[in-house]
Design a protein around this motif. Structure first.
Motif, PDB file in Angstrom:
ATOM      1  N   LEU A   2     -10.056 -91.032 -11.847  1.00  0.00           N
ATOM      2  CA  LEU A   2     -11.332 -90.374 -12.138  1.00  0.00           C
ATOM      3  C   LEU A   2     -12.239 -91.285 -12.962  1.00  0.00           C
ATOM      4  CD1 LEU A   2     -10.302 -86.692 -12.929  1.00  0.00           C
ATOM      5  CD2 LEU A   2     -11.331 -87.606 -10.858  1.00  0.00           C
ATOM      6  N   GLN A   3     -11.652 -92.092 -13.813  1.00  0.00           N
ATOM      7  CA  GLN A   3     -12.455 -93.044 -14.578  1.00  0.00           C
ATOM      8  C   GLN A   3     -13.013 -94.115 -13.654  1.00  0.00           C
ATOM      9  OE1 GLN A   3     -13.343 -92.331 -17.413  1.00  0.00           O
ATOM     10  NE2 GLN A   3     -11.749 -91.743 -18.847  1.00  0.00           N
ATOM     11  N   SER A   4     -12.224 -94.543 -12.670  1.00  0.00           N
ATOM     12  CA  SER A   4     -12.664 -95.594 -11.751  1.00  0.00           C
ATOM     13  C   SER A   4     -13.636 -95.066 -10.703  1.00  0.00           C
ATOM     14  CB  SER A   4     -11.447 -96.227 -11.051  1.00  0.00           C
ATOM     15  OG  SER A   4     -10.529 -96.739 -11.984  1.00  0.00           O
ATOM     16  N   PHE A   5     -13.425 -93.820 -10.251  1.00  0.00           N
ATOM     17  CA  PHE A   5     -14.257 -93.236  -9.191  1.00  0.00           C
ATOM     18  C   PHE A   5     -14.804 -91.892  -9.666  1.00  0.00           C
ATOM     19  CE2 PHE A   5     -10.448 -95.224  -7.113  1.00  0.00           C
ATOM     20  CZ  PHE A   5     -11.048 -96.453  -6.874  1.00  0.00           C
ATOM     21  N   PRO A   6     -15.809 -91.893 -10.533  1.00  0.00           N
ATOM     22  CA  PRO A   6     -16.314 -90.635 -11.115  1.00  0.00           C
ATOM     23  C   PRO A   6     -16.881 -89.666 -10.086  1.00  0.00           C
ATOM     24  CG  PRO A   6     -17.748 -92.493 -11.654  1.00  0.00           C
ATOM     25  CD  PRO A   6     -16.511 -93.072 -11.073  1.00  0.00           C
ATOM     26  N   ARG A   7     -17.256 -90.156  -8.890  1.00  0.00           N
ATOM     27  CA  ARG A   7     -17.808 -89.220  -7.895  1.00  0.00           C
ATOM     28  C   ARG A   7     -16.755 -88.236  -7.405  1.00  0.00           C
ATOM     29  NH1 ARG A   7     -17.469 -94.105  -5.412  1.00  0.00           N
ATOM     30  NH2 ARG A   7     -16.278 -94.309  -3.471  1.00  0.00           N
ATOM     31  N   GLU A  21     -10.370 -82.650 -22.052  1.00  0.00           N
ATOM     32  CA  GLU A  21      -9.315 -82.757 -23.064  1.00  0.00           C
ATOM     33  C   GLU A  21      -8.306 -83.853 -22.729  1.00  0.00           C
ATOM     34  OE1 GLU A  21      -7.714 -78.862 -23.220  1.00  0.00           O
ATOM     35  OE2 GLU A  21      -9.374 -78.026 -24.400  1.00  0.00           O
ATOM     36  N   SER A  22      -8.192 -84.206 -21.450  1.00  0.00           N
ATOM     37  CA  SER A  22      -7.265 -85.269 -21.063  1.00  0.00           C
ATOM     38  C   SER A  22      -7.888 -86.652 -21.184  1.00  0.00           C
ATOM     39  CB  SER A  22      -6.790 -85.047 -19.624  1.00  0.00           C
ATOM     40  OG  SER A  22      -7.851 -85.224 -18.709  1.00  0.00           O
ATOM     41  N   GLY A  23      -9.149 -86.710 -21.632  1.00  0.00           N
ATOM     42  CA  GLY A  23      -9.778 -87.998 -21.871  1.00  0.00           C
ATOM     43  C   GLY A  23     -10.788 -88.431 -20.831  1.00  0.00           C
ATOM     44  N   ILE A  24     -11.121 -87.556 -19.841  1.00  0.00           N
ATOM     45  CA  ILE A  24     -12.103 -87.894 -18.816  1.00  0.00           C
ATOM     46  C   ILE A  24     -13.497 -87.641 -19.362  1.00  0.00           C
ATOM     47  CG2 ILE A  24     -12.886 -87.436 -16.469  1.00  0.00           C
ATOM     48  CD1 ILE A  24     -10.128 -88.644 -16.640  1.00  0.00           C
ATOM     49  N   ALA A  25     -14.344 -88.645 -19.282  1.00  0.00           N
ATOM     50  CA  ALA A  25     -15.726 -88.491 -19.732  1.00  0.00           C
ATOM     51  C   ALA A  25     -16.555 -87.874 -18.613  1.00  0.00           C
ATOM     52  CB  ALA A  25     -16.318 -89.842 -20.139  1.00  0.00           C
ATOM     53  N   ILE A  26     -17.043 -86.643 -18.827  1.00  0.00           N
ATOM     54  CA  ILE A  26     -17.855 -85.943 -17.835  1.00  0.00           C
ATOM     55  C   ILE A  26     -19.271 -85.842 -18.379  1.00  0.00           C
ATOM     56  CG2 ILE A  26     -18.162 -83.803 -16.539  1.00  0.00           C
ATOM     57  CD1 ILE A  26     -15.202 -83.331 -16.752  1.00  0.00           C
ATOM     58  N   SER A  27     -20.193 -86.545 -17.752  1.00  0.00           N
ATOM     59  CA  SER A  27     -21.577 -86.548 -18.213  1.00  0.00           C
ATOM     60  C   SER A  27     -22.344 -85.444 -17.503  1.00  0.00           C
ATOM     61  CB  SER A  27     -22.240 -87.901 -17.923  1.00  0.00           C
ATOM     62  OG  SER A  27     -22.187 -88.187 -16.549  1.00  0.00           O
ATOM     63  N   GLU A  28     -23.060 -84.630 -18.276  1.00  0.00           N
ATOM     64  CA  GLU A  28     -23.884 -83.564 -17.712  1.00  0.00           C
ATOM     65  C   GLU A  28     -25.235 -84.134 -17.295  1.00  0.00           C
ATOM     66  OE1 GLU A  28     -22.942 -80.666 -17.053  1.00  0.00           O
ATOM     67  OE2 GLU A  28     -21.022 -80.599 -18.110  1.00  0.00           O
ATOM     68  N   VAL A  29     -25.758 -83.635 -16.202  1.00  0.00           N
ATOM     69  CA  VAL A  29     -27.062 -84.079 -15.720  1.00  0.00           C
ATOM     70  C   VAL A  29     -28.145 -83.287 -16.432  1.00  0.00           C
ATOM     71  CG1 VAL A  29     -28.529 -84.319 -13.693  1.00  0.00           C
ATOM     72  CG2 VAL A  29     -26.074 -84.641 -13.483  1.00  0.00           C
ATOM     73  N   SER A  30     -29.097 -83.974 -17.053  1.00  0.00           N
ATOM     74  CA  SER A  30     -30.178 -83.305 -17.763  1.00  0.00           C
ATOM     75  C   SER A  30     -31.143 -82.663 -16.782  1.00  0.00           C
ATOM     76  CB  SER A  30     -30.934 -84.306 -18.641  1.00  0.00           C
ATOM     77  OG  SER A  30     -31.604 -85.244 -17.828  1.00  0.00           O
ATOM     78  N   ALA A  31     -31.966 -81.727 -17.293  1.00  0.00           N
ATOM     79  CA  ALA A  31     -32.948 -81.066 -16.441  1.00  0.00           C
ATOM     80  C   ALA A  31     -33.939 -82.075 -15.873  1.00  0.00           C
ATOM     81  CB  ALA A  31     -33.688 -79.993 -17.248  1.00  0.00           C
ATOM     82  N   LEU A  32     -34.332 -83.079 -16.684  1.00  0.00           N
ATOM     83  CA  LEU A  32     -35.269 -84.093 -16.207  1.00  0.00           C
ATOM     84  C   LEU A  32     -34.654 -84.897 -15.071  1.00  0.00           C
ATOM     85  CD1 LEU A  32     -37.988 -85.483 -16.575  1.00  0.00           C
ATOM     86  CD2 LEU A  32     -36.934 -87.015 -18.258  1.00  0.00           C
ATOM     87  N   GLN A  33     -33.366 -85.243 -15.222  1.00  0.00           N
ATOM     88  CA  GLN A  33     -32.689 -85.989 -14.157  1.00  0.00           C
ATOM     89  C   GLN A  33     -32.600 -85.164 -12.877  1.00  0.00           C
ATOM     90  OE1 GLN A  33     -29.130 -86.802 -16.476  1.00  0.00           O
ATOM     91  NE2 GLN A  33     -29.508 -88.995 -16.292  1.00  0.00           N
TER      92      GLN A  33
END
Length: 755
Positions: free
Chosen positions: A243-248, A631-643
């Motif tokens: 998941l870190q290598s392929f975030p999609r 909690e397992s260490g995966i960084a999940i970035s939220e998409v902002s309203a502007l994005q």
């Protein structure tokens, strides 16, 4: 013929004069353009190295569709799968142009591996990479990865050997290992009470454990080898690195968590729990819960005679039934014993096994009669549990209605594992399940691909598992994994439901209606609900049965025509519905209103409300899984309203450009009745006009996604732009050369598979 080992990837870098001499003794085979080198399901174990030309690797799917897996060039090898596993060919290979290949026999390779162990290592790595590419590309989770990315995953695979009977997965466990079967067979089983239900058998090239990775939930089934078996395991600990290598992959996981069939069923059960709870207490005894749509058959004994009936409404104290036409008339005040069938509501079985339900006939109207139930203590507790079970079944059916489609002549067509085509009638359908004929070789626990057909046309192709066969009918459960599959099933059922005329829920006539026409200036009553589930509890409990209680300071005369406006609060604002009816009585500031029959559009709105509740539950499931990943260490970035707005604007610009390009292309080159072959168009994208069975069909060749032969008919089925067309076989002469070759190979597969 002198062949340099370095030009073949398998031997590159190996300095061995004896190897070079041995290679020179191997036979060189030449195949003309479009010639099949080996067939799918063929039993052979030669490995081939391409010396010149190119080779196409294709696979025929279970539904008959041909899928191109790869195009191989000089220096590459193919055929290693059967050599390493001993299994029949899982793909076919054909020459795209005149091709020369070096044939490596199994005996020759075994001797070469003894002298040069690197050859075995390279074959194993190539096999591992290709199996993953072929297998994982067929899964929803990994289908978006590129071949080079799958090769990275292949390096993390571990090989493991299983003994006959050894367990590889256990139902309820929380490990996240992904398993690919290299050689052998594995049985998949699931506990159902005290029984073990065999769901099917997997073999070489199949995959296990994908959904546990997606949902993070415990294993839903167990898996055990039924013979000595070799598997490749991707440890669950490595999934976080992926998941870190392929975030999609996170987006794919989100879609699967929200949309898969099991998740939908869990969401429906969560909604049922929210509305009913562990005990159904919000029941109006005057109306009861209408259970007519459950079609629960009953038998009753009164005055020494027995007869059949159907259960209409239930409450804790009063049940209403309708006796069969052949049943004798009933007398008010008679003692009666009731027995209800359980095959449509499984939760009733243990409750009704304790014996019949006793009571007294309190009213008789034509063939309808009401039974006032007797008993106290344990007897009353048992009746309360029965009513709760019926309420849960009724809400479950209401959230995803079950439509009777028997009169619509819908057919379910499926192909058994033995290759036999079967067609059986369809009786009922819902978003998650259905009841079909008991004919054909489709065993309980077996998962098959089925096609729903009506008037000779395909409506939908999906997967389903057979749950049980009883009373001459087979109960099936649909299995889908993506939002698109779920939406396609929903559209099909929605269209069929419109054909049924929304005739499921007729409100009983509890009081005589006035003969005058309703006045537009009729009084308006309003009722507010704090939550959607509160409204649905009221609707299922009494409104659906034809009654609603609305508070009002003014006493309205009996028979007054009124309009009721309902407001339902939700996170996305108020939802409003309007009903009409007549006042039955007024008591202590509350009007009891008998509703008119609910119109189809209102029912659609209520069903959409139910669907929104299910979607909210699916959203909650994704939030839970996202929290686990975080909690397992995966960084999940939220998409902002502007994005989000920026992405939407970009999508609109791209769509506008494509539309402009398409319209300008149409103005410059009108459609022709003959395929175009000029340079501007190119041979890969031509305009085709075909004589379809339902009229002319005009489309571009590039829009064609699959071409299938219709069994038993001189026609083919073409899928293009989301639609399916049946055309006579003679029309295939208008297809492009590449498509004609694909069709020829398809026919060759069919002739060999069904001589």
């Amino acid at each position: 013929m002198s062949i340099e080992p370095k030009i073949i990837s398998l031997f590159e870098g190996i300095e061995d004069p004896a190897l070079q001499q041995a290679i020179g003794q191997l036979p060189v085979r030449k195949f003309p353009k479009a010639m099949v080198i080996f067939q799918q399901r063929e039993r052979s174990d030669e490995v081939y190295a391409i010396l010149s030309g190119s080779v196409e690797i294709v696979r025929q799917e279970g539904d008959g569709e041909l899928q191109r897996l790869a195009v191989l060039q000089p220096g590459q090898i193919f055929g290693e799968f059967s050599y390493l596993t001993g299994a029949p060919r899982t793909t076919a290979a054909a020459a795209l142009e005149e091709v020369a290949v070096l044939e490596l026999t199994a005996r020759w390779l075994a001797d070469a591996e003894k002298r040069n162990p690197a050859i075995r290592d390279r074959l194993t790595q190539l096999y591992r990479s290709r199996v993953l590419t072929n297998v994982l590309h067929g899964t929803q989770l990994f289908a978006t990865l590129q071949p080079q990315e799958i090769e990275q995953i292949a390096t993390k695979l571990l090989f493991r050997e299983l003994k006959d009977g050894e367990e590889i997965l256990r139902e309820g466990s929380t490990d996240l290992d992904l398993i690919v079967i290299k050689r052998g067979r594995i049985a998949v089983t699931k506990k159902k009470g005290t029984d073990i239900l065999r769901l099917g058998e997997l073999t070489t090239g199949d995959i296990l454990g994908e959904m546990a990775i997606v949902t993070g939930q415990p294993r839903s089934a167990s898996a055990r080898a039924v013979e000595p078996t070799e598997v490749m395991v991707l440890p669950g600990a490595d999934f976080r690195d992926l998941l870190q290598s392929f975030p999609r992959l996170l987006r794919v996981i989100e879609d699967l968590v929200r949309s898969r069939a099991e998740q939908t069923r869990q969401a429906v059960e969560a909604v049922v729990q929210e509305i009913v709870g562990d005990a159904w207490t919000d029941v109006d005894d005057a109306a009861g819960i209408q259970v007519q749509s459950l079609k629960l058959a009953a038998t009753f004994a009164a005055d020494g005679a027995g007869a059949d009936a159907q259960l209409l409404t239930v409450s804790r104290h009063h049940w209403t039934l309708e006796r069969a036409e052949s049943a004798p008339p009933l007398v008010k005040g008679s003692e009666v014993q009731l027995a209800i069938t359980t095959h449509r509501v499984k939760e009733l079985a243990p409750l009704l096994s304790q014996g019949p339900i006793g009571g007294t006939i309190s009213s008789v109207e034509d063939r309808k009669f009401t039974v006032t139930l007797a008993g106290a203590g344990e007897s009353q507790a048992r009746i309360a549990n029965i009513v709760t079970a019926l309420a849960r079944a009724r809400v479950r059916l209401f959230v995803y209605p079950e439509y009777d489609v028997e009169k619509l002549a819908v057919i379910a067509r499926f192909r058994t594992k033995s290759g036999i085509d079967e067609q059986i009638p369809v009786f009922t359908l819902s978003q998650t399940s259905g009841r079909v004929g008991a004919g054909g070789e489709w065993k309980p626990g077996e998962l098959l691909s089925i096609t729903l057909r009506q008037d000779g046309k395909d409506l939908l192709t999906t997967k389903a598992v057979c749950l049980v066969i009883e009373a001459g009918r087979r109960e099936i459960q649909f299995e889908y994994e993506t939002g698109d599959e779920r939406a396609a099933l929903e559209r099909t059922i929605r269209e069929l439901s419109r054909q049924t005329g929304y005739g499921r829920l007729a409100a009983p006539s509890a009081a005589a209606k006035p003969a005058f026409k309703p006045d537009r200036d009729a009084p308006i009553l309003t009722k507010h609900f704090r939550t959607s589930s509160e409204f649905l509890k009221t609707y299922v409990g009494s409104m659906e049965a034809g009654l609603i209680r609305v508070e009002s300071k003014d006493k309205l005369p009996r028979g007054t025509y009124v309009r009721i406006h309902v407001a339902i609060a939700s996170e996305k604002g108020l939802r409003r519905l309007s009903f009409t009816g007549y006042v039955r009585q007024w008591e202590n500031g509350v009007n009891e209103i008998e509703l008119d029959d609910t119109a189809g559009p209102i029912r659609e709105k209520i069903e959409q409300l139910c669907k929104r509740l299910v979607d909210e539950q699916a959203e909650a499931s994704w939030k839970t899984r996202k929290q686990q990943l975080t909690e397992s260490g995966i960084a999940i970035s939220e998409v902002s309203a502007l994005q989000k707005w920026a992405r939407l604007a970009a999508a609109v610009l791209v769509l506008g450009g494509l539309l402009w390009w398409g319209m300008s292309g149409k103005r410059e080159e009108p459609l022709s009745s003959q395929p175009k072959t000029d340079r501007a168009e190119g041979p890969k994208d031509v305009v085709l006009t075909l004589a379809g069975t339902n009229g002319p069909v005009t489309l571009r060749s590039s829009e064609i996604r699959s071409i299938k032969i219709v069994p038993g008919q001189d026609s083919v089925s073409i899928q293009a732009s989301g639609k399916t067309f049946d055309v006579p076989a003679a029309e295939t002469a208008k297809l492009t050369p590449f498509q004609q070759k694909q069709l020829q190979r398809y026919r060759a597969f069919e002739r060999k598979s069904n001589p």
